[in-house]
Motif scaffolding. Structure first.
Motif, PDB file in Angstrom:
ATOM      1  N   LEU A 211       0.820  -1.212   0.000  1.00  0.00           N
ATOM      2  CA  LEU A 211       0.000   0.000   0.000  1.00  0.00           C
ATOM      3  C   LEU A 211       0.857   1.267   0.000  1.00  0.00           C
ATOM      4  CD1 LEU A 211      -2.857  -1.053   2.439  1.00  0.00           C
ATOM      5  CD2 LEU A 211      -3.054  -0.648  -0.028  1.00  0.00           C
ATOM      6  N   ALA A 212       2.067   1.151   0.531  1.00  0.00           N
ATOM      7  CA  ALA A 212       2.992   2.288   0.510  1.00  0.00           C
ATOM      8  C   ALA A 212       3.777   2.356  -0.798  1.00  0.00           C
ATOM      9  CB  ALA A 212       3.955   2.193   1.684  1.00  0.00           C
ATOM     10  N   ARG A 213       3.571   1.353  -1.670  1.00  0.00           N
ATOM     11  CA  ARG A 213       4.278   1.259  -2.956  1.00  0.00           C
ATOM     12  C   ARG A 213       5.798   1.179  -2.761  1.00  0.00           C
ATOM     13  NH1 ARG A 213      -0.043   4.972  -3.839  1.00  0.00           N
ATOM     14  NH2 ARG A 213      -1.367   4.441  -5.652  1.00  0.00           N
ATOM     15  N   THR A 214       6.222   0.640  -1.640  1.00  0.00           N
ATOM     16  CA  THR A 214       7.633   0.649  -1.271  1.00  0.00           C
ATOM     17  C   THR A 214       8.495  -0.096  -2.284  1.00  0.00           C
ATOM     18  OG1 THR A 214       7.001   0.712   1.057  1.00  0.00           O
ATOM     19  CG2 THR A 214       9.281   0.102   0.553  1.00  0.00           C
ATOM     20  N   GLY A 215       9.440   0.619  -2.882  1.00  0.00           N
ATOM     21  CA  GLY A 215      10.406   0.001  -3.780  1.00  0.00           C
ATOM     22  C   GLY A 215       9.830  -0.584  -5.051  1.00  0.00           C
ATOM     23  N   ARG A 216       8.620  -0.168  -5.395  1.00  0.00           N
ATOM     24  CA  ARG A 216       7.970  -0.728  -6.586  1.00  0.00           C
ATOM     25  C   ARG A 216       7.407   0.430  -7.414  1.00  0.00           C
ATOM     26  NH1 ARG A 216       6.483  -3.508  -1.955  1.00  0.00           N
ATOM     27  NH2 ARG A 216       6.934  -5.756  -1.900  1.00  0.00           N
ATOM     28  N   SER A 217       8.244   0.958  -8.287  1.00  0.00           N
ATOM     29  CA  SER A 217       7.845   2.155  -9.033  1.00  0.00           C
ATOM     30  C   SER A 217       6.623   1.912  -9.905  1.00  0.00           C
ATOM     31  CB  SER A 217       9.014   2.664  -9.884  1.00  0.00           C
ATOM     32  OG  SER A 217       9.393   1.715 -10.867  1.00  0.00           O
ATOM     33  N   ILE A 218       6.419   0.669 -10.362  1.00  0.00           N
ATOM     34  CA  ILE A 218       5.294   0.377 -11.255  1.00  0.00           C
ATOM     35  C   ILE A 218       3.953   0.621 -10.543  1.00  0.00           C
ATOM     36  CG2 ILE A 218       5.159  -2.080 -10.652  1.00  0.00           C
ATOM     37  CD1 ILE A 218       4.686  -0.527 -14.173  1.00  0.00           C
ATOM     38  N   LEU A 219       3.911   0.492  -9.223  1.00  0.00           N
ATOM     39  CA  LEU A 219       2.659   0.696  -8.494  1.00  0.00           C
ATOM     40  C   LEU A 219       2.234   2.147  -8.464  1.00  0.00           C
ATOM     41  CD1 LEU A 219       2.950  -1.794  -5.485  1.00  0.00           C
ATOM     42  CD2 LEU A 219       1.850  -2.120  -7.720  1.00  0.00           C
ATOM     43  N   HIS A 220       3.148   3.055  -8.794  1.00  0.00           N
ATOM     44  CA  HIS A 220       2.786   4.470  -8.881  1.00  0.00           C
ATOM     45  C   HIS A 220       1.955   4.758 -10.131  1.00  0.00           C
ATOM     46  CE1 HIS A 220       5.214   6.192  -5.537  1.00  0.00           C
ATOM     47  NE2 HIS A 220       5.828   5.038  -5.670  1.00  0.00           N
ATOM     48  N   GLU A 221       1.837   3.784 -11.012  1.00  0.00           N
ATOM     49  CA  GLU A 221       0.979   3.922 -12.192  1.00  0.00           C
ATOM     50  C   GLU A 221      -0.489   3.647 -11.856  1.00  0.00           C
ATOM     51  OE1 GLU A 221       2.324   4.977 -15.044  1.00  0.00           O
ATOM     52  OE2 GLU A 221       4.291   4.974 -14.043  1.00  0.00           O
ATOM     53  N   LEU A 222      -0.758   3.140 -10.657  1.00  0.00           N
ATOM     54  CA  LEU A 222      -2.114   2.807 -10.247  1.00  0.00           C
ATOM     55  C   LEU A 222      -2.684   3.880  -9.324  1.00  0.00           C
ATOM     56  CD1 LEU A 222      -1.660  -0.997  -9.359  1.00  0.00           C
ATOM     57  CD2 LEU A 222      -2.431  -0.009 -11.537  1.00  0.00           C
ATOM     58  N   SER A 223      -3.995   4.076  -9.405  1.00  0.00           N
ATOM     59  CA  SER A 223      -4.668   4.957  -8.453  1.00  0.00           C
ATOM     60  C   SER A 223      -4.729   4.259  -7.094  1.00  0.00           C
ATOM     61  CB  SER A 223      -6.089   5.262  -8.932  1.00  0.00           C
ATOM     62  OG  SER A 223      -6.892   4.091  -8.878  1.00  0.00           O
ATOM     63  N   ASP A 224      -5.055   5.014  -6.058  1.00  0.00           N
ATOM     64  CA  ASP A 224      -5.185   4.416  -4.730  1.00  0.00           C
ATOM     65  C   ASP A 224      -6.256   3.324  -4.722  1.00  0.00           C
ATOM     66  OD1 ASP A 224      -3.227   6.110  -3.799  1.00  0.00           O
ATOM     67  OD2 ASP A 224      -4.622   7.512  -2.834  1.00  0.00           O
ATOM     68  N   LYS A 225      -7.347   3.562  -5.428  1.00  0.00           N
ATOM     69  CA  LYS A 225      -8.422   2.564  -5.490  1.00  0.00           C
ATOM     70  C   LYS A 225      -7.940   1.302  -6.186  1.00  0.00           C
ATOM     71  CE  LYS A 225     -13.121   1.816  -7.220  1.00  0.00           C
ATOM     72  NZ  LYS A 225     -14.293   2.424  -7.933  1.00  0.00           N
ATOM     73  N   GLU A 226      -7.250   1.458  -7.304  1.00  0.00           N
ATOM     74  CA  GLU A 226      -6.727   0.294  -8.028  1.00  0.00           C
ATOM     75  C   GLU A 226      -5.718  -0.466  -7.176  1.00  0.00           C
ATOM     76  OE1 GLU A 226      -6.978   1.819 -12.680  1.00  0.00           O
ATOM     77  OE2 GLU A 226      -5.288   2.452 -11.395  1.00  0.00           O
ATOM     78  N   LEU A 227      -4.878   0.275  -6.463  1.00  0.00           N
ATOM     79  CA  LEU A 227      -3.890  -0.367  -5.612  1.00  0.00           C
ATOM     80  C   LEU A 227      -4.556  -1.200  -4.527  1.00  0.00           C
ATOM     81  CD1 LEU A 227      -0.931  -0.797  -4.830  1.00  0.00           C
ATOM     82  CD2 LEU A 227      -1.071   1.300  -3.465  1.00  0.00           C
ATOM     83  N   ARG A 228      -5.595  -0.673  -3.924  1.00  0.00           N
ATOM     84  CA  ARG A 228      -6.306  -1.432  -2.892  1.00  0.00           C
ATOM     85  C   ARG A 228      -6.916  -2.706  -3.467  1.00  0.00           C
ATOM     86  NH1 ARG A 228      -7.560   3.847  -0.995  1.00  0.00           N
ATOM     87  NH2 ARG A 228      -9.456   3.902  -2.257  1.00  0.00           N
TER      88      ARG A 228
END
Length: 258
Positions: A211-228
């Protein structure tokens, strides 16, 4: 979207873990770091700077273009006087030619707009006989199937649009080897390996990390809703495990300065 390496909210994204023995073993099969001078380009939070000195390197200089990343690296490594940091671009470190024995770059080249300037600089920095070690992912690595240890596979299963981003930024093996050769390297080779990124004692720790997107730059391409949504799916796959081991598949390129 994409990660902003200069944003203070991302300062802790590349610290908080140590380099695993799977990585250390892979490096030892390539080079004996004992007494060597190492240059870690794109060092982020200094995780691998620490690992090199722990394996016996005489000194490590970490270079990064982000002042925010370097502040985290300094906080992470300042107790070891063998490690120092400079704020420099990957293609222009400003350090003397022939001043290092090992140039190392992990998860860097897929962020670079061009490979030639970086490899020209890496070659310049190395002493004769020095070795360049590049660790990154090709699309072959990216497309490794999802499993309870390879969580990145679930990223792409859940959100196939991430493949577009990955296909645009991931280097091709042949291109990397050709660029190394063009810039003077010899004895060029490539190999794949699985690195244990981190082991989690419980699902809650991994959940917070994702959820913190730690060390995973690809997760910054997702919205908070998509990440959840993604984290919920991964939890369905792995949350019942007592110990959760996360692995990533990488390609390592090796070249020597004649």
């Amino acid at each position: 979207m994409g990660i902003d390496f200069h944003a203070e909210e991302n300062q802790s994204s590349y610290i908080g873990r140590t380099a695993d023995e799977t990585w250390r073993k892979a490096m030892r099969t390539i080079v004996d770091p004992q007494g060597k001078k190492v240059m870690d380009i794109g060092c982020g939070g200094g995780i691998y700077c620490k690992a090199w000195v722990e394996m016996g390197a005489e000194s490590v200089i970490g270079a990064d273009f982000s002042e925010v990343m370097l502040k985290a690296a300094w906080d992470n490594c300042h107790e070891d006087r063998r490690i120092s940091f400079i704020r420099r671009a990957a293609h222009a470190t400003g350090l003397p030619a022939g001043s290092t024995d090992i140039v190392f770059a992990r998860a860097l080249i897929h962020h670079l707009p061009e490979l030639d300037p970086f490899f020209e600089e890496a070659y310049r920095l190395l002493a004769p006989g020095g070795i360049c070690i590049i660790q990154d992912r090709t699309m072959t690595d990216v497309l490794m199937p999802a499993s309870p240890t390879h969580f990145r596979g679930y990223f792409l299963e859940q959100f196939p649009q991430l493949l577009v981003k990955e296909s645009r930024r991931r280097p091709e093996d042949g291109v990397v080897q050709e660029t190394m050769q063009k810039n003077g390297f010899v004895q060029i080779s490539a190999r794949g390996f699985w690195e244990v990124r981190r082991t989690y004692d419980q699902w809650a720790d991994l959940e917070a990390d994702l959820l913190a997107r730690t060390g995973r730059s690809i997760l910054h391409e997702l919205s908070d809703k998509e990440l959840r949504q993604l984290v919920t799916r991964i939890g369905e796959k792995v949350s019942d495990q007592q110990i959760i081991e996360e692995q990533d598949h990488w390609t390592i390129w090796i070249g020597v300065k004649a």
